[in-house]
Design an enzyme around this catalytic site. Structure first.
Site, PDB file in Angstrom:
ATOM      1  N   GLY A 173       0.835  -1.206   0.000  1.00 50.38           N
ATOM      2  CA  GLY A 173       0.000   0.000   0.000  1.00 50.38           C
ATOM      3  C   GLY A 173       0.860   1.243   0.000  1.00 50.38           C
ATOM      4  O   GLY A 173       0.481   2.292   0.535  1.00 50.38           O
ATOM      5  N   ALA A 174       2.052   1.106  -0.640  1.00 49.91           N
ATOM      6  CA  ALA A 174       3.051   2.178  -0.561  1.00 49.91           C
ATOM      7  C   ALA A 174       2.597   3.453  -1.254  1.00 49.91           C
ATOM      8  O   ALA A 174       3.118   4.531  -0.987  1.00 49.91           O
ATOM      9  CB  ALA A 174       4.361   1.694  -1.173  1.00 49.91           C
TER      10      ALA A 174
ATOM     11  N   GLY B  16      -0.318   4.793  -0.941  1.00 50.27           N
ATOM     12  CA  GLY B  16      -1.410   5.436  -0.197  1.00 50.27           C
ATOM     13  C   GLY B  16      -0.915   6.566   0.699  1.00 50.27           C
ATOM     14  O   GLY B  16       0.255   6.957   0.643  1.00 50.27           O
TER      15      GLY B  16
ATOM     16  N   ARG C 175     -10.992   3.065   7.009  1.00 56.87           N
ATOM     17  CA  ARG C 175     -12.429   3.209   7.279  1.00 56.87           C
ATOM     18  C   ARG C 175     -12.891   4.643   7.012  1.00 56.87           C
ATOM     19  O   ARG C 175     -12.077   5.574   7.000  1.00 56.87           O
ATOM     20  CB  ARG C 175     -12.765   2.781   8.703  1.00 56.87           C
ATOM     21  CG  ARG C 175     -12.227   3.683   9.768  1.00 56.87           C
ATOM     22  CD  ARG C 175     -12.780   3.291  11.113  1.00 56.87           C
ATOM     23  NE  ARG C 175     -11.945   3.810  12.190  1.00 56.87           N
ATOM     24  CZ  ARG C 175     -12.401   4.139  13.377  1.00 56.87           C
ATOM     25  NH1 ARG C 175     -13.678   3.995  13.669  1.00 56.87           N
ATOM     26  NH2 ARG C 175     -11.593   4.590  14.301  1.00 56.87           N
TER      27      ARG C 175
ATOM     28  N   ASN D 135     -10.736  -6.166   3.914  1.00 48.79           N
ATOM     29  CA  ASN D 135      -9.266  -6.234   3.961  1.00 48.79           C
ATOM     30  C   ASN D 135      -8.730  -7.628   4.266  1.00 48.79           C
ATOM     31  O   ASN D 135      -7.630  -7.977   3.831  1.00 48.79           O
ATOM     32  CB  ASN D 135      -8.726  -5.245   5.005  1.00 48.79           C
ATOM     33  CG  ASN D 135      -8.771  -3.809   4.501  1.00 48.79           C
ATOM     34  OD1 ASN D 135      -8.933  -3.580   3.295  1.00 48.79           O
ATOM     35  ND2 ASN D 135      -8.650  -2.850   5.397  1.00 48.79           N
TER      36      ASN D 135
ATOM     37  N   GLN E 121      -0.893 -12.449   0.898  1.00 55.14           N
ATOM     38  CA  GLN E 121       0.355 -11.801   1.324  1.00 55.14           C
ATOM     39  C   GLN E 121       1.076 -12.643   2.378  1.00 55.14           C
ATOM     40  O   GLN E 121       2.302 -12.680   2.424  1.00 55.14           O
ATOM     41  CB  GLN E 121       0.065 -10.377   1.799  1.00 55.14           C
ATOM     42  CG  GLN E 121      -0.346  -9.510   0.604  1.00 55.14           C
ATOM     43  CD  GLN E 121      -0.521  -8.039   0.914  1.00 55.14           C
ATOM     44  OE1 GLN E 121      -0.427  -7.612   2.060  1.00 55.14           O
ATOM     45  NE2 GLN E 121      -0.797  -7.260  -0.110  1.00 55.14           N
TER      46      GLN E 121
ATOM     47  N   VAL F 174      -0.246  -2.882   9.766  1.00 51.43           N
ATOM     48  CA  VAL F 174      -0.812  -1.559  10.055  1.00 51.43           C
ATOM     49  C   VAL F 174      -2.268  -1.521   9.582  1.00 51.43           C
ATOM     50  O   VAL F 174      -3.148  -0.977  10.257  1.00 51.43           O
ATOM     51  CB  VAL F 174       0.016  -0.455   9.350  1.00 51.43           C
ATOM     52  CG1 VAL F 174      -0.612   0.913   9.534  1.00 51.43           C
ATOM     53  CG2 VAL F 174       1.447  -0.456   9.868  1.00 51.43           C
TER      54      VAL F 174
ATOM     55  N   ASP G 151      -1.658   4.332  19.268  1.00 48.88           N
ATOM     56  CA  ASP G 151      -2.450   4.496  20.492  1.00 48.88           C
ATOM     57  C   ASP G 151      -1.528   4.854  21.662  1.00 48.88           C
ATOM     58  O   ASP G 151      -1.868   5.684  22.508  1.00 48.88           O
ATOM     59  CB  ASP G 151      -3.201   3.190  20.792  1.00 48.88           C
ATOM     60  CG  ASP G 151      -3.952   2.695  19.569  1.00 48.88           C
ATOM     61  OD1 ASP G 151      -4.911   3.359  19.163  1.00 48.88           O
ATOM     62  OD2 ASP G 151      -3.550   1.668  18.990  1.00 48.88           O
TER      63      ASP G 151
ATOM     64  N   HIS H 222      -6.381  -3.047  18.621  1.00 45.56           N
ATOM     65  CA  HIS H 222      -6.356  -1.659  18.134  1.00 45.56           C
ATOM     66  C   HIS H 222      -7.791  -1.311  17.731  1.00 45.56           C
ATOM     67  O   HIS H 222      -8.160  -1.338  16.563  1.00 45.56           O
ATOM     68  CB  HIS H 222      -5.403  -1.535  16.942  1.00 45.56           C
ATOM     69  CG  HIS H 222      -5.459  -0.185  16.281  1.00 45.56           C
ATOM     70  ND1 HIS H 222      -5.163   0.982  16.933  1.00 45.56           N
ATOM     71  CD2 HIS H 222      -5.786   0.177  15.016  1.00 45.56           C
ATOM     72  CE1 HIS H 222      -5.311   2.002  16.116  1.00 45.56           C
ATOM     73  NE2 HIS H 222      -5.698   1.544  14.936  1.00 45.56           N
TER      74      HIS H 222
HETATM   75  P1  NAD Z   1      -4.946   4.667   1.585  1.00 45.72           P
HETATM   76  O1  NAD Z   1      -6.244   4.301   0.980  1.00 45.72           O
HETATM   77  O2  NAD Z   1      -4.471   6.049   1.423  1.00 45.72           O
HETATM   78  O3  NAD Z   1      -3.823   3.707   1.060  1.00 45.72           O
HETATM   79  C1  NAD Z   1      -3.972   2.338   1.028  1.00 45.72           C
HETATM   80  C2  NAD Z   1      -3.200   1.832  -0.161  1.00 45.72           C
HETATM   81  O4  NAD Z   1      -3.260   0.429  -0.152  1.00 45.72           O
HETATM   82  C3  NAD Z   1      -3.801   2.288  -1.489  1.00 45.72           C
HETATM   83  O5  NAD Z   1      -2.818   2.962  -2.242  1.00 45.72           O
HETATM   84  C4  NAD Z   1      -4.248   1.011  -2.160  1.00 45.72           C
HETATM   85  O6  NAD Z   1      -4.057   1.034  -3.547  1.00 45.72           O
HETATM   86  C5  NAD Z   1      -3.337   0.010  -1.497  1.00 45.72           C
HETATM   87  N1  NAD Z   1      -3.836  -1.348  -1.548  1.00 45.72           N
HETATM   88  C6  NAD Z   1      -5.106  -1.788  -1.487  1.00 45.72           C
HETATM   89  N2  NAD Z   1      -5.152  -3.122  -1.616  1.00 45.72           N
HETATM   90  C7  NAD Z   1      -3.875  -3.535  -1.732  1.00 45.72           C
HETATM   91  C8  NAD Z   1      -3.272  -4.797  -1.900  1.00 45.72           C
HETATM   92  N3  NAD Z   1      -3.988  -5.905  -1.961  1.00 45.72           N
HETATM   93  N4  NAD Z   1      -1.932  -4.854  -1.992  1.00 45.72           N
HETATM   94  C9  NAD Z   1      -1.186  -3.741  -1.952  1.00 45.72           C
HETATM   95  N5  NAD Z   1      -1.702  -2.515  -1.805  1.00 45.72           N
HETATM   96  C10 NAD Z   1      -3.030  -2.410  -1.698  1.00 45.72           C
HETATM   97  O7  NAD Z   1      -5.027   4.264   3.135  1.00 45.72           O
HETATM   98  P2  NAD Z   1      -4.026   4.680   4.295  1.00 45.72           P
HETATM   99  O8  NAD Z   1      -4.500   5.928   4.946  1.00 45.72           O
HETATM  100  O9  NAD Z   1      -2.639   4.617   3.799  1.00 45.72           O
HETATM  101  O10 NAD Z   1      -4.317   3.517   5.356  1.00 45.72           O
HETATM  102  C11 NAD Z   1      -3.930   2.201   5.069  1.00 45.72           C
HETATM  103  C12 NAD Z   1      -4.454   1.255   6.135  1.00 45.72           C
HETATM  104  O11 NAD Z   1      -3.876   1.561   7.401  1.00 45.72           O
HETATM  105  C13 NAD Z   1      -5.960   1.320   6.343  1.00 45.72           C
HETATM  106  O12 NAD Z   1      -6.457   0.008   6.490  1.00 45.72           O
HETATM  107  C14 NAD Z   1      -6.096   2.070   7.652  1.00 45.72           C
HETATM  108  O13 NAD Z   1      -7.295   1.758   8.330  1.00 45.72           O
HETATM  109  C15 NAD Z   1      -4.895   1.577   8.400  1.00 45.72           C
HETATM  110  N6  NAD Z   1      -4.438   2.392   9.524  1.00 45.72           N
HETATM  111  C16 NAD Z   1      -4.043   1.743  10.644  1.00 45.72           C
HETATM  112  C17 NAD Z   1      -3.574   2.464  11.716  1.00 45.72           C
HETATM  113  C18 NAD Z   1      -3.117   1.769  12.960  1.00 45.72           C
HETATM  114  O14 NAD Z   1      -2.845   2.436  13.952  1.00 45.72           O
HETATM  115  N7  NAD Z   1      -2.967   0.471  12.984  1.00 45.72           N
HETATM  116  C19 NAD Z   1      -3.516   3.839  11.655  1.00 45.72           C
HETATM  117  C20 NAD Z   1      -3.942   4.480  10.500  1.00 45.72           C
HETATM  118  C21 NAD Z   1      -4.409   3.746   9.421  1.00 45.72           C
HETATM  119  C1  LMR Z   2      -6.341   5.193  13.606  1.00 39.47           C
HETATM  120  O1  LMR Z   2      -6.330   4.763  14.747  1.00 39.47           O
HETATM  121  O2  LMR Z   2      -6.197   6.396  13.341  1.00 39.47           O
HETATM  122  C2  LMR Z   2      -6.478   4.239  12.463  1.00 39.47           C
HETATM  123  O3  LMR Z   2      -6.669   2.953  12.931  1.00 39.47           O
HETATM  124  C3  LMR Z   2      -7.477   4.640  11.480  1.00 39.47           C
HETATM  125  C4  LMR Z   2      -8.859   4.392  11.971  1.00 39.47           C
HETATM  126  O4  LMR Z   2      -9.627   3.841  11.201  1.00 39.47           O
HETATM  127  O5  LMR Z   2      -9.132   4.742  13.103  1.00 39.47           O
END
Ligand code: NAD
Ligand code: LMR
Length: 713
Positions: free
Chosen positions: A393-394, A396, A474, A487, A494, A511, A541, A569
């Site tokens: 997802g690089a 994004g 989300r 997801n 993967q 993540v 968090d 999380h």
């Molecule tokens: P984003 O939509 O900007 O980017 C996600 C990227 O993933 C996109 O570029 C998309 O093309 C790519 N993607 C989708 N399916 C894929 C696949 N099968 N293989 C490779 N790439 C793929 O989203 P973002 O803001 O970068 O967030 C990414 C994820 O991280 C989301 O699921 C979000 O909820 C999560 N997130 C988690 C935390 C945490 O604390 N754990 C915090 C923030 C966001």
């Molecule tokens: C966050 O904690 O900011 C991420 O997990 C994104 C979300 O959906 O809350």
């Protein structure tokens, strides 16, 4: 995304699956079936090579008697072969880097086969020495080239097994030489035995001529265009220097040299020893050796390979430790075997071997320092092997905030090069290529390599770290668990690709949400990656909790320590303020407002992601990228005393949490990702309820994705 090898041949990211259709001549764009065909030919040649190597000892006695050789002269026949083998090796390496390898190899096989026939026709000691030297030259040509071709045909994930299978030719060849070879020598003459052994090699040389030559490096998952360019340019001086200062390489070479030193004499003299010292008949000695030696070799390879493979999942050094332990035990066995009449030569060899072994590390350290001092000017960065980081997802939001800092060196330190291996879905690749251009324009000194691909196995090839960010974020009003069916399926493929292609010491940080359960899914499809290598990100968090505490107490955030996020999380997480410290004292003593913790602090931290989405219209990106880098860094370095950090890991049952769940705990690291869960923390009744509620939520998430879980669940 690319699945595993469709041929079922177990090639991982095989040449067949990656480059089919990209053919630019024979050997380019080969299929998996081709790869195994080439393997079969190389195996047969190796078998003949080994047969010939053991034939000399098998017939040494009748040969010495006929040619009236002294023991010294007989011993020299083997030594001459080894010397020519060793001296010719570097030349073959040089030529193999530049010429069509199968043709070069065919010449080598023909030379050694003719020389084996020549050994049988030799009438004098001089002719015999000449023939053995030519056998060494031909054998070394084959040995060097065959290994490089196998490396290029089979991906890293299956290489250990392929090499074990390749080396099985040795015991089989030994058994044939000791049984059939010496039987022919007894029934006819030793001359006939060499004629029979040499002839089939000529046929195999013709077959080798027709073999394809894979693109050098093709199994490493690097872009084929770049590999072809590198082939045209040829290896540089830096490539060789890089290899010489690579400790894994130098230790392997020296280890092999010393083990050859130890067993070389044994191989030549064993049959004669049994006849002369133990009064065995030649037929009886051949029978026992043909039974015991190959069986011991097969057992050693199988058990040693299995043990090293298994143990290396916990400790990558196992690949060296297992043979080292075996070597330590071997002189004892040898002494026992020779107890009846130990000669001074034997004793000298054992002493020299023990001395060499114990001082080898010192010599190596000196050798490496010498090379470094000579080749790198003071102040210039030394060439260290890059840490390979795969990011999904690089393209994004998080990816964009993550890559530049990763390349700048903040995570792994100012002397550690980094290689970026980026994965995106196909439509997002053009935009990601723009990011690659920007990375290039930054001219980061530590960014040694980068590539973007839509194939998981290419992105994860040899990766030391995999950061799984790719997936949907989300939207306002959704819970993170609402993403589970969208997801979750991403992490089955993967997980398999990590299993097949990643490096032996790979670590994985998930993540993408819901990150704990996505991590569980990926892990369940990667049985080869040990359980202590998987992490789900709760660092964001933890950072949020630390900032809230600092703001409330009116202190810099650096004064806040020992913040734990327990559980998922998600909104059920428990940000543990009771064990946290502000400026070295319990947070509850600094912030006297007890209701603030339960009514403001916990919900603010747990629901912060949703609040950011509401405000920004998109989920946290820069803070999430910062937390991902913080998570990797915290595992990579030693945790400062008086602190800990949080991440979701595979529960071992600590604090009464069901084993196997990906649950966030307080962790400390000793550096190098050698981490453990902080034990003995005080958990009161109210905290207990919160810990259990988050575990219950993770169990229900696990139930919701039961159909996505793989064999290691
Ligand atoms: P984003 O939509 O900007 O980017 C996600 C990227 O993933 C996109 O570029 C998309 O093309 C790519 N993607 C989708 N399916 C894929 C696949 N099968 N293989 C490779 N790439 C793929 O989203 P973002 O803001 O970068 O967030 C990414 C994820 O991280 C989301 O699921 C979000 O909820 C999560 N997130 C988690 C935390 C945490 O604390 N754990 C915090 C923030 C966001
Ligand atoms: C966050 O904690 O900011 C991420 O997990 C994104 C979300 O959906 O809350």
């Amino acid at each position: 995304m690319q699945g595993s090898d469709a041929s079922g041949a177990g090639l991982g990211s095989s040449p067949g699956s990656r480059s089919a259709g990209a053919s630019a001549g024979p050997g380019r764009g080969m299929t998996a079936r081709w790869a195994w065909g080439v393997f079969a030919v190389l195996f047969l040649v190796h078998l003949l090579d080994s047969l010939d190597r053991w034939l000399l000892p098998a017939v040494l006695r009748p040969m010495s008697e006929e040619l009236e050789l002294t023991d010294t002269q007989a011993g020299w026949l083997a030594t001459v072969l080894l010397i020519s083998y060793a001296l010719w090796g570097p030349f073959v390496g040089y030529l193999a880097d530049r010429l069509w390898r199968p043709r070069l190899m065919a010449v080598g096989i023909a030379v050694w086969s003719l020389a084996t026939v020549g050994t049988g026709l030799a009438r004098s000691y001089g002719e015999m020495q000449m023939a053995r030297a030519l056998v060494g030259i031909g054998g070394s040509t084959f040995g060097v080239i065959a290994l490089t071709i196998l490396m290029d045909l089979f991906a890293r994930g299956v290489r250990a097994r392929v090499l074990s299978a390749f080396y099985l030719a040795m015991p089989i060849g030994a058994a044939l030489a000791l049984s059939l070879g010496s039987a022919i020598a007894r029934a006819a003459t030793w001359h006939t035995a060499f004629l029979v052994a040499g002839a089939p090699g000529l046929l195999l040389a013709l077959v080798a001529l027709a073999l394809p030559d894979p693109v050098r490096g093709t199994s490493e998952g690097v872009d084929e265009q770049r590999l072809r360019l590198h082939e045209r340019v040829g290896p540089s001086q830096e490539d060789y220097v890089d290899l010489m200062v690579n400790s894994s390489y130098t230790y392997s070479v020296f280890g092999l040299a010393f083990s050859m030193f130890a067993i070389g004499g044994l191989v030549v003299w064993l049959p004669t020893f049994l006849v002369v010292v133990h009064d065995m008949t030649a037929a009886r000695a051949s029978f026992w050796l043909a039974a015991i030696v190959p069986a011991a070799m097969v057992l050693g390879m199988a058990i040693g390979g299995w043990l090293a493979d298994r143990y290396s999942r916990v400790n990558p050094r196992a690949l060296f430790l297992v043979p080292a332990v075996a070597m330590l035990g071997s002189p004892r066995c040898r002494r026992a075997a020779w107890a009846r009449r130990a000669s001074p030569l034997t004793a000298a060899r054992v002493v020299a071997f023990a001395f060499g072994r114990s001082t080898i590390s010192i010599h190596l350290v000196m050798f490496r320092s010498w090379i470094k001092a000579r080749l790198f000017r003071k102040g210039e960065s030394t060439m260290t092997t890059p840490i390979r980081v795969a990011v999904t997802g690089a393209g994004g939001q998080i990816g964009y905030a993550l890559l530049f800092r990763l390349a700048s060196g903040v995570v792994f330190g100012p002397d550690q090069p980094v290689a970026l291996q980026l994965l995106e879905i196909t439509p997002a690749l053009p935009a990601l290529n723009g990011t690659l251009m920007e990375l290039e324009d930054c001219a980061f000194p530590l960014l040694s390599e980068m590539k973007a691909t839509d194939k998981a196995e290419e992105a994860f090839a040899r990766a030391d770290w995999v950061i799984l960010v790719g997936g949907l974020p989300r939207k306002d009003g959704m819970s993170r668990a609402d993403l589970i069916r969208a997801n979750g399926p991403i992490f089955t493929g993967q997980g398999k690709a990590i299993n097949d292609a990643a490096g032996p010491g790979v670590r994985v940080l998930t993540v993408a949400n819901p990150c704990n359960t996505n991590c569980l899914i990926a892990r369940s499809h990667a049985p080869r990656v040990p359980s202590d290598r998987w992490f789900a990100m709760t660092r964001l968090d933890q950072n949020r909790a630390a900032s809230q505490l600092a703001r409330k107490a009116g202190v810099p955030v650096a004064s806040v320590k020992k913040v734990t996020i327990w559980g998922n999380h998600s909104d059920t997480q428990y940000p543990d303020y009771k064990n946290a410290e502000i400026a070295g004292v319990p947070a509850g003593s600094v912030i006297s407002d007890a209701t603030w913790f339960t009514e403001t602090f916990i919900p603010t931290v747990a629901k912060r992601g949703g609040a950011v989405i509401k405000a920004r219209g998109a989920s946290s990106a820069a803070s999430a990228a910062n937390a991902a880098l913080g998570s990797v860094h915290a595992l990579h370095v030693s945790t400062p005393s008086g602190d800990w950090f949080s991440a979701g890991v595979v529960s071992d049952g600590s604090y009464g949490i069901p084993a196997g769940l990906i649950y966030s705990y307080p962790l400390v690291s000793k550096g190098g990702c050698n981490w453990s869960i902080v034990q003995g923390m005080h958990i009161d009744d109210e905290a207990r309820k919160r810990l259990d509620a988050s575990a219950a939520e993770l169990i229900s998430e696990r139930d919701a994705v039961k159909d996505l879980l793989g064999p290691a669940a």
